[in-house]
Design a protein around this motif. Structure first.
Motif, PDB file in Angstrom:
ATOM      1  N   ILE A 177       6.543 -71.900  28.972  1.00 60.14           N
ATOM      2  CA  ILE A 177       6.923 -71.125  27.801  1.00 60.14           C
ATOM      3  C   ILE A 177       7.631 -72.053  26.823  1.00 60.14           C
ATOM      4  CG2 ILE A 177       9.133 -70.451  28.852  1.00 60.14           C
ATOM      5  CD1 ILE A 177       8.814 -67.713  27.474  1.00 60.14           C
ATOM      6  N   PRO A 178       7.492 -71.839  25.508  1.00 59.77           N
ATOM      7  CA  PRO A 178       8.221 -72.684  24.553  1.00 59.77           C
ATOM      8  C   PRO A 178       9.724 -72.597  24.785  1.00 59.77           C
ATOM      9  CG  PRO A 178       6.505 -71.438  23.441  1.00 59.77           C
ATOM     10  CD  PRO A 178       6.583 -70.891  24.839  1.00 59.77           C
ATOM     11  N   SER A 179      10.406 -73.716  24.656  1.00 62.74           N
ATOM     12  CA  SER A 179      11.859 -73.707  24.861  1.00 62.74           C
ATOM     13  C   SER A 179      12.563 -72.854  23.815  1.00 62.74           C
ATOM     14  CB  SER A 179      12.404 -75.139  24.819  1.00 62.74           C
ATOM     15  OG  SER A 179      12.138 -75.737  23.558  1.00 62.74           O
ATOM     16  N   SER A 180      11.885 -72.624  22.680  1.00 63.84           N
ATOM     17  CA  SER A 180      12.456 -71.775  21.635  1.00 63.84           C
ATOM     18  C   SER A 180      12.132 -70.300  21.856  1.00 63.84           C
ATOM     19  CB  SER A 180      11.926 -72.205  20.262  1.00 63.84           C
ATOM     20  OG  SER A 180      10.497 -72.161  20.248  1.00 63.84           O
ATOM     21  N   GLY A 181      11.376 -70.006  22.924  1.00 66.70           N
ATOM     22  CA  GLY A 181      11.032 -68.621  23.231  1.00 66.70           C
ATOM     23  C   GLY A 181      12.238 -67.845  23.727  1.00 66.70           C
ATOM     24  N   THR A 182      12.127 -66.540  23.665  1.00 70.51           N
ATOM     25  CA  THR A 182      13.249 -65.682  24.067  1.00 70.51           C
ATOM     26  C   THR A 182      13.147 -65.289  25.537  1.00 70.51           C
ATOM     27  OG1 THR A 182      12.076 -63.660  23.466  1.00 70.51           O
ATOM     28  CG2 THR A 182      13.400 -64.722  21.740  1.00 70.51           C
ATOM     29  N   VAL A 183      14.264 -64.791  26.046  1.00 67.40           N
ATOM     30  CA  VAL A 183      14.294 -64.266  27.406  1.00 67.40           C
ATOM     31  C   VAL A 183      13.299 -63.110  27.538  1.00 67.40           C
ATOM     32  CG1 VAL A 183      15.728 -63.061  29.106  1.00 67.40           C
ATOM     33  CG2 VAL A 183      16.663 -65.007  27.819  1.00 67.40           C
ATOM     34  N   LEU A 184      13.201 -62.294  26.487  1.00 65.81           N
ATOM     35  CA  LEU A 184      12.267 -61.166  26.519  1.00 65.81           C
ATOM     36  C   LEU A 184      10.832 -61.653  26.688  1.00 65.81           C
ATOM     37  CD1 LEU A 184      11.654 -58.169  26.276  1.00 65.81           C
ATOM     38  CD2 LEU A 184      11.616 -58.437  23.778  1.00 65.81           C
ATOM     39  N   LYS A 185      10.478 -62.733  25.998  1.00 68.79           N
ATOM     40  CA  LYS A 185       9.127 -63.276  26.119  1.00 68.79           C
ATOM     41  C   LYS A 185       8.853 -63.709  27.554  1.00 68.79           C
ATOM     42  CE  LYS A 185       5.128 -64.938  24.930  1.00 68.79           C
ATOM     43  NZ  LYS A 185       3.994 -64.014  24.680  1.00 68.79           N
ATOM     44  N   LEU A 186       9.832 -64.335  28.190  1.00 74.23           N
ATOM     45  CA  LEU A 186       9.662 -64.745  29.581  1.00 74.23           C
ATOM     46  C   LEU A 186       9.505 -63.525  30.481  1.00 74.23           C
ATOM     47  CD1 LEU A 186       9.580 -66.824  31.824  1.00 74.23           C
ATOM     48  CD2 LEU A 186      12.086 -66.908  31.779  1.00 74.23           C
ATOM     49  N   LYS A 187      10.286 -62.482  30.227  1.00 76.47           N
ATOM     50  CA  LYS A 187      10.163 -61.249  31.015  1.00 76.47           C
ATOM     51  C   LYS A 187       8.763 -60.650  30.870  1.00 76.47           C
ATOM     52  CE  LYS A 187      14.998 -59.687  30.954  1.00 76.47           C
ATOM     53  NZ  LYS A 187      15.899 -58.589  30.545  1.00 76.47           N
ATOM     54  N   GLU A 188       8.221 -60.717  29.660  1.00 77.17           N
ATOM     55  CA  GLU A 188       6.878 -60.171  29.437  1.00 77.17           C
ATOM     56  C   GLU A 188       5.844 -60.929  30.263  1.00 77.17           C
ATOM     57  OE1 GLU A 188       6.515 -60.511  25.238  1.00 77.17           O
ATOM     58  OE2 GLU A 188       7.570 -58.622  24.809  1.00 77.17           O
ATOM     59  N   GLU A 189       6.009 -62.254  30.346  1.00 74.78           N
ATOM     60  CA  GLU A 189       5.083 -63.056  31.150  1.00 74.78           C
ATOM     61  C   GLU A 189       5.214 -62.703  32.631  1.00 74.78           C
ATOM     62  OE1 GLU A 189       2.726 -65.155  29.990  1.00 74.78           O
ATOM     63  OE2 GLU A 189       3.330 -64.359  28.042  1.00 74.78           O
ATOM     64  N   ILE A 190       6.444 -62.497  33.083  1.00 70.19           N
ATOM     65  CA  ILE A 190       6.665 -62.102  34.478  1.00 70.19           C
ATOM     66  C   ILE A 190       6.046 -60.733  34.738  1.00 70.19           C
ATOM     67  CG2 ILE A 190       8.428 -61.495  36.191  1.00 70.19           C
ATOM     68  CD1 ILE A 190      10.272 -63.537  34.788  1.00 70.19           C
ATOM     69  N   GLY A 191       6.248 -59.815  33.795  1.00 68.97           N
ATOM     70  CA  GLY A 191       5.703 -58.468  33.945  1.00 68.97           C
ATOM     71  C   GLY A 191       4.193 -58.457  34.050  1.00 68.97           C
ATOM     72  N   LYS A 192       3.529 -59.305  33.239  1.00 62.94           N
ATOM     73  CA  LYS A 192       2.064 -59.382  33.288  1.00 62.94           C
ATOM     74  C   LYS A 192       1.590 -59.859  34.651  1.00 62.94           C
ATOM     75  CE  LYS A 192       1.470 -60.540  28.372  1.00 62.94           C
ATOM     76  NZ  LYS A 192       1.071 -61.633  27.442  1.00 62.94           N
ATOM     77  N   LEU A 193       2.255 -60.880  35.159  1.00 60.85           N
ATOM     78  CA  LEU A 193       1.822 -61.474  36.425  1.00 60.85           C
ATOM     79  C   LEU A 193       2.096 -60.554  37.608  1.00 60.85           C
ATOM     80  CD1 LEU A 193       0.668 -64.044  37.789  1.00 60.85           C
ATOM     81  CD2 LEU A 193       3.024 -64.782  38.110  1.00 60.85           C
ATOM     82  N   GLU A 194       3.262 -59.911  37.601  1.00 61.46           N
ATOM     83  CA  GLU A 194       3.676 -59.106  38.753  1.00 61.46           C
ATOM     84  C   GLU A 194       3.414 -57.616  38.557  1.00 61.46           C
ATOM     85  OE1 GLU A 194       7.744 -60.060  39.542  1.00 61.46           O
ATOM     86  OE2 GLU A 194       7.299 -62.155  40.072  1.00 61.46           O
ATOM     87  N   ASN A 195       2.794 -57.266  37.422  1.00 57.71           N
ATOM     88  CA  ASN A 195       2.494 -55.862  37.121  1.00 57.71           C
ATOM     89  C   ASN A 195       3.768 -55.012  37.171  1.00 57.71           C
ATOM     90  OD1 ASN A 195       0.812 -53.729  36.420  1.00 57.71           O
ATOM     91  ND2 ASN A 195       0.375 -53.195  38.554  1.00 57.71           N
ATOM     92  N   ARG A 196       4.784 -55.500  36.484  1.00 56.64           N
ATOM     93  CA  ARG A 196       6.076 -54.808  36.438  1.00 56.64           C
ATOM     94  C   ARG A 196       6.415 -54.447  35.001  1.00 56.64           C
ATOM     95  NH1 ARG A 196      10.083 -58.962  39.150  1.00 56.64           N
ATOM     96  NH2 ARG A 196      11.622 -57.364  38.611  1.00 56.64           N
ATOM     97  N   ASP A 197       7.181 -53.371  34.844  1.00 56.77           N
ATOM     98  CA  ASP A 197       7.677 -52.970  33.534  1.00 56.77           C
ATOM     99  C   ASP A 197       8.734 -53.982  33.093  1.00 56.77           C
ATOM    100  OD1 ASP A 197       8.767 -51.816  31.314  1.00 56.77           O
ATOM    101  OD2 ASP A 197       9.193 -49.878  32.240  1.00 56.77           O
ATOM    102  N   THR A 198       8.576 -54.502  31.880  1.00 58.64           N
ATOM    103  CA  THR A 198       9.518 -55.504  31.377  1.00 58.64           C
ATOM    104  C   THR A 198      10.958 -54.997  31.425  1.00 58.64           C
ATOM    105  OG1 THR A 198       7.824 -56.402  29.906  1.00 58.64           O
ATOM    106  CG2 THR A 198      10.108 -56.946  29.393  1.00 58.64           C
ATOM    107  N   ASN A 199      11.151 -53.707  31.152  1.00 56.57           N
ATOM    108  CA  ASN A 199      12.509 -53.143  31.128  1.00 56.57           C
ATOM    109  C   ASN A 199      13.165 -53.139  32.509  1.00 56.57           C
ATOM    110  OD1 ASN A 199      12.453 -52.595  28.356  1.00 56.57           O
ATOM    111  ND2 ASN A 199      11.403 -50.639  28.689  1.00 56.57           N
ATOM    112  N   SER A 200      12.351 -53.276  33.550  1.00 57.74           N
ATOM    113  CA  SER A 200      12.911 -53.254  34.905  1.00 57.74           C
ATOM    114  C   SER A 200      13.321 -54.639  35.392  1.00 57.74           C
ATOM    115  CB  SER A 200      11.887 -52.664  35.883  1.00 57.74           C
ATOM    116  OG  SER A 200      10.825 -53.584  36.116  1.00 57.74           O
ATOM    117  N   ILE A 201      13.040 -55.663  34.583  1.00 55.66           N
ATOM    118  CA  ILE A 201      13.286 -57.042  35.012  1.00 55.66           C
ATOM    119  C   ILE A 201      14.621 -57.543  34.463  1.00 55.66           C
ATOM    120  CG2 ILE A 201      12.440 -59.418  34.928  1.00 55.66           C
ATOM    121  CD1 ILE A 201       9.618 -58.248  34.517  1.00 55.66           C
TER     122      ILE A 201
END
Length: 246
Positions: A177-201
């Motif tokens: 992920i870009p170092s200038s990216g936000t924590v939310l962006k990283l959560k979205e990537e995790i959510g896509k991979l693990e099929n989880r709601d971003t708000n739960s991470i």
């Protein structure tokens, strides 16, 4: 010694050669080595056949009642390779199951003119990022199997960093992920991979929960940083883990 005729088949190409052999003592493996030395066909890619029967390396010509008026077929099996598929082109690279993924990064960097930090290689089957420290065989990538030889290339911005995120089930996954990216962006990537709601991470770094709008570089998160992922429970509570990664 007798002159023995070999018909070498390499794809659509055929070549007829003659070698002087002793049918009573020369082993097939030794003859293959001579062919490799003279014609550059690796021993491991040569397959000998006489009347349709394969001739193995430790056998001799007389084991097959060889008739010198006939010939031996030599099939050259294709060299194993990996296909790296980008948006603009596909390249083929030599494959060895004992190679590390790092070797693919080097090939891609050279072919596409990229810096290694811009490269993300993804398993064609499960879309997981490949860790350059692992062996190709760890991901069941097999250059001998056309269904397992493909790797997808994603080109990242130059400021891309790679982060390892540990999950509550004990697993871990690398994310680029870009170092200038936000924590939310990283959560979205995790959510896509693990099929989880971003708000739960929830993400933890050095014992602190990370705010969605914070950028990774502002938090001191750099290439190689380890984070911990935890889940928010229903009702607003959280599963808290007394673990810190840096």
């Amino acid at each position: 010694m007798e002159d023995v005729t070999f018909i070498i088949k390499d794809g659509d190409r055929k070549k007829t050669i003659t070698l002087s052999c002793d049918p009573q003592s020369d082993e097939i493996g030794e003859i293959k080595e001579r062919i490799e030395g003279k014609y550059d066909y690796p021993v491991k890619r040569q397959r000998f056949y006489y009347h349709g029967e394969e001739m193995h390396n430790d056998s001799i010509l007389n084991n097959f009642d060889f008739d010198r008026s006939e010939h031996i077929d030599v099939d050259i099996i294709p060299a194993p390779f990996i296909e790296i598929v980008g948006e603009d082109k596909t390249i083929e690279v030599d494959y060895n199951c004992y190679d590390r993924v790092q070797s693919l990064f080097q090939q891609v960097a050279k072919s596409w003119g990229l810096e290694e930090q811009q490269i993300a290689l993804v398993n064609w089957k499960n879309l997981k990022l490949l860790d350059k420290r692992q062996l190709l065989s760890d991901y069941q990538i097999d250059g001998n199997d056309e269904n397992k030889r493909r790797v997808r290339l994603r080109i990242q911005p130059k400021d891309t960093i790679e982060i390892k995120v540990y999950s509550i089930d004990g697993g871990d996954q690398n994310f680029k992920i870009p170092s200038s990216g936000t924590v939310l962006k990283l959560k979205e990537e995790i959510g896509k991979l693990e099929n989880r709601d971003t708000n739960s991470i929830q993400l933890m770094f050095k014992g602190k929960q990370l705010a969605n709008d914070a950028t990774l570089n502002s938090l001191g998160i750099v290439n190689g940083t380890h984070l911990f992922s935890q889940s928010r429970l229903h009702g607003g509570g959280q599963k808290i883990f007394d673990l810190c990664f840096s």
